[in-house]
Design an enzyme around this catalytic site. Structure first.
Site, short mmCIF file in Angstrom:
data_model
loop_
_atom_site.label_atom_id
_atom_site.label_comp_id
_atom_site.label_asym_id
_atom_site.label_seq_id
_atom_site.Cartn_x
_atom_site.Cartn_y
_atom_site.Cartn_z
N ASN A 235 0.83 -1.20 0.00
CA ASN A 235 0.00 0.00 0.00
C ASN A 235 0.87 1.25 0.00
O ASN A 235 1.85 1.35 0.75
CB ASN A 235 -0.93 0.00 1.22
CG ASN A 235 -2.01 -1.05 1.11
OD1 ASN A 235 -3.03 -0.85 0.46
ND2 ASN A 235 -1.78 -2.19 1.75
N HIS A 272 -7.25 -4.14 2.52
CA HIS A 272 -6.03 -3.49 2.02
C HIS A 272 -5.15 -4.40 1.18
O HIS A 272 -4.38 -3.91 0.34
CB HIS A 272 -5.21 -2.95 3.19
CG HIS A 272 -5.71 -1.65 3.74
ND1 HIS A 272 -6.80 -1.57 4.57
CD2 HIS A 272 -5.26 -0.38 3.56
CE1 HIS A 272 -7.00 -0.30 4.89
NE2 HIS A 272 -6.09 0.43 4.30
N ASP A 294 -3.49 -0.49 11.55
CA ASP A 294 -3.65 0.83 10.90
C ASP A 294 -5.04 1.38 11.22
O ASP A 294 -5.64 2.08 10.40
CB ASP A 294 -3.42 0.72 9.40
CG ASP A 294 -3.12 2.08 8.75
OD1 ASP A 294 -2.72 3.01 9.48
OD2 ASP A 294 -3.31 2.21 7.53
#
Length: 455
Positions: A235, A272, A294
């Protein structure tokens, strides 16, 4: 055999009928604890002539080290990147709430923010041990503002900065102080980033590479300077390419200094990272996998609008976007959910999944001698889980609380009163049977606080 009072004033706990994660294997052993530390039973028996004051039947549960989350932006309505007057109460709330998800230590994470936010927030973050108040704080993770504009993700572009004028002095001026900082995420392709990485690592601060357009050689150079972590792999970085794999290529690079290991964070929330990408990363470099949440302020809350620093975030199911866009911005996953998803997606062993959230982050931060393991003399931060890895209870070493001791040690206080105290401070503790109750009444219970989760 002598009374344990001749060995120590502190009670000795023996957890029986359990499978302990030790040396990367689930082993059928008892776990012994005193004063917040894991005991070596051989030394206890043969050197001290000691024995257990309190025995707890774990009913064949798994006992594993407490989870360590090195990237968590907030949760339960709290945003660590907002400079509020009651910031400390927000830290306390998140610390308490994440216990039920197995997290016993964490790094409160700030995303890219104006210098004024860092100057107000960072002095309010203190490294502290966990206890009845909640999970321990290992120090702050500062994700930005020294990152790439092209890969800024959910970070506000107007707050991004570079090192070009004063390098490390620019960083100091932005953050204000480094006392509580444990991790800094930066883009290694930035000019003068090498000298900044060296200065940070000299001070014991972990440098992570992320939100970057760096190619593999730039990433390898950053590792040569001291970087040891990759922020949320795949990411906010260049995608893997067979002629230049970018930062992802560090997982199999042959230019990592001898004795050095590069770790990488993975958001295993099913959003993600595709399960195939999880499998690729894990099979390429299994010992470097570090699960992170996160998580943002919306974790633990209903869908709707929340904040992530300077941005407004919209939660739609398990997806979190910058409002009005499809740009992902953090997650609402809890650590125990990430562990279970990782286990299912990769088909790895239970031991491997648990160590990705405990041992590996501890090794990343250089604290594996006291956190992330159940080795003798390590901190007694551990979890009780069922076979599907749902957290049944979280135990965490803590300092003495005089009021709790006063009530629990009193022969006059009725059992109902003692149970009320335990429930108030520790959650649904579920006291044991009559014989264990008698032991608890004479014990000096000051090394363990237990936060009980409803099955």
């Amino acid at each position: 055999m002598p009374s344990n009072k001749s060995v120590s004033d502190a009670p000795i706990f023996q957890f029986t009928n359990c499978r302990i994660l030790r040396n990367s294997q689930l082993q059928r052993e008892d776990l012994w604890v005193r004063e917040g530390k894991i005991l070596n039973p051989e030394k206890l028996f043969f050197d001290e002539k000691g024995f257990a004051d309190i025995q707890l039947d774990c009913k064949d549960s798994i006992i594993a080290p407490g989870f360590i989350d090195v990237q968590i932006n907030g949760g339960f309505g709290v945003d660590f990147s907002l400079a509020t007057d009651d910031f400390k109460s927000g830290i306390n709330l998140v610390s308490q709430k994440i216990l039920s998800h197995g997290v016993t230590s964490f790094c409160p994470t700030l995303v890219t923010s104006p210098p004024s936010v860092y100057h107000k927030v960072l002095p309010q973050i203190s490294v502290r041990n966990g206890g009845a108040h909640g999970a321990g704080v290992l120090g702050a993770h500062l994700e930005g503002p020294f990152i790439s504009r092209e890969k800024k993700g959910a970070h506000p572009e107007h707050c991004l900065r570079t090192f070009e004028s004063g390098a490390f002095q620019d960083l100091l001026a932005t953050y204000g102080a480094l006392d509580c900082i444990r991790i800094v995420t930066l883009a290694p392709e930035m000019k003068r980033s090498g000298e900044v990485i060296e200065e940070l690592t000299k001070r014991g601060i972990c440098v992570s590479l992320g939100h970057s357009v760096a190619n593999l050689s730039q990433a390898e150079e950053a590792v040569q300077h001291g970087a040891t972590f990759i922020t949320h792999l795949f990411n906010a970085m260049l995608p893997f390419h067979h002629r230049d794999p970018g930062i992802v290529g560090l997982l199999t690079s042959d230019k990592i200094p001898t004795g050095r290991r590069v770790f990488y964070g993975m958001i295993s929330d099913g959003i993600h990272t595709n399960p195939a990408a999880l499998r690729i990363a894990h099979r390429a470099h299994p010992k470097g996998m570090v699960l992170v949440t996160d998580a943002i302020a919306g974790m633990g809350l209903a869908p709707g609008r929340h904040t992530l620093g300077q941005q407004v975030i919209e939660i739609d199911g398990l997806n979190t976007y910058i409002a009005g866009t499809k740009t992902l911005s953090g997650s609402v996953a809890t650590m125990d959910t990430c562990v279970r998803h990782f286990l299912e997606a990769t088909g790895c062993t239970v031991e491997t999944a648990l160590e990705a959230a405990s041992l590996h982050p501890a090794q990343l931060l250089g604290i594996e001698h006291k956190k992330g393991t159940l080795d003798y003399d390590s901190d007694a931060d551990f979890l009780m889980l069922d076979d599907s890895l749902h957290v049944q209870a979280t135990y965490i070493a803590a300092e003495e609380t005089q009021q709790i001791l006063k009530v629990l040690r009193s022969h006059k206080a009725p059992f109902v009163k003692k149970r009320q105290v335990m429930n108030r401070v520790l959650g649904d503790y579920r006291f044991k049977m009559a014989e264990e109750r008698k032991k608890a009444e004479k014990a000096d219970i000051r090394c363990i606080y237990r936060h009980r989760v409803s099955p």
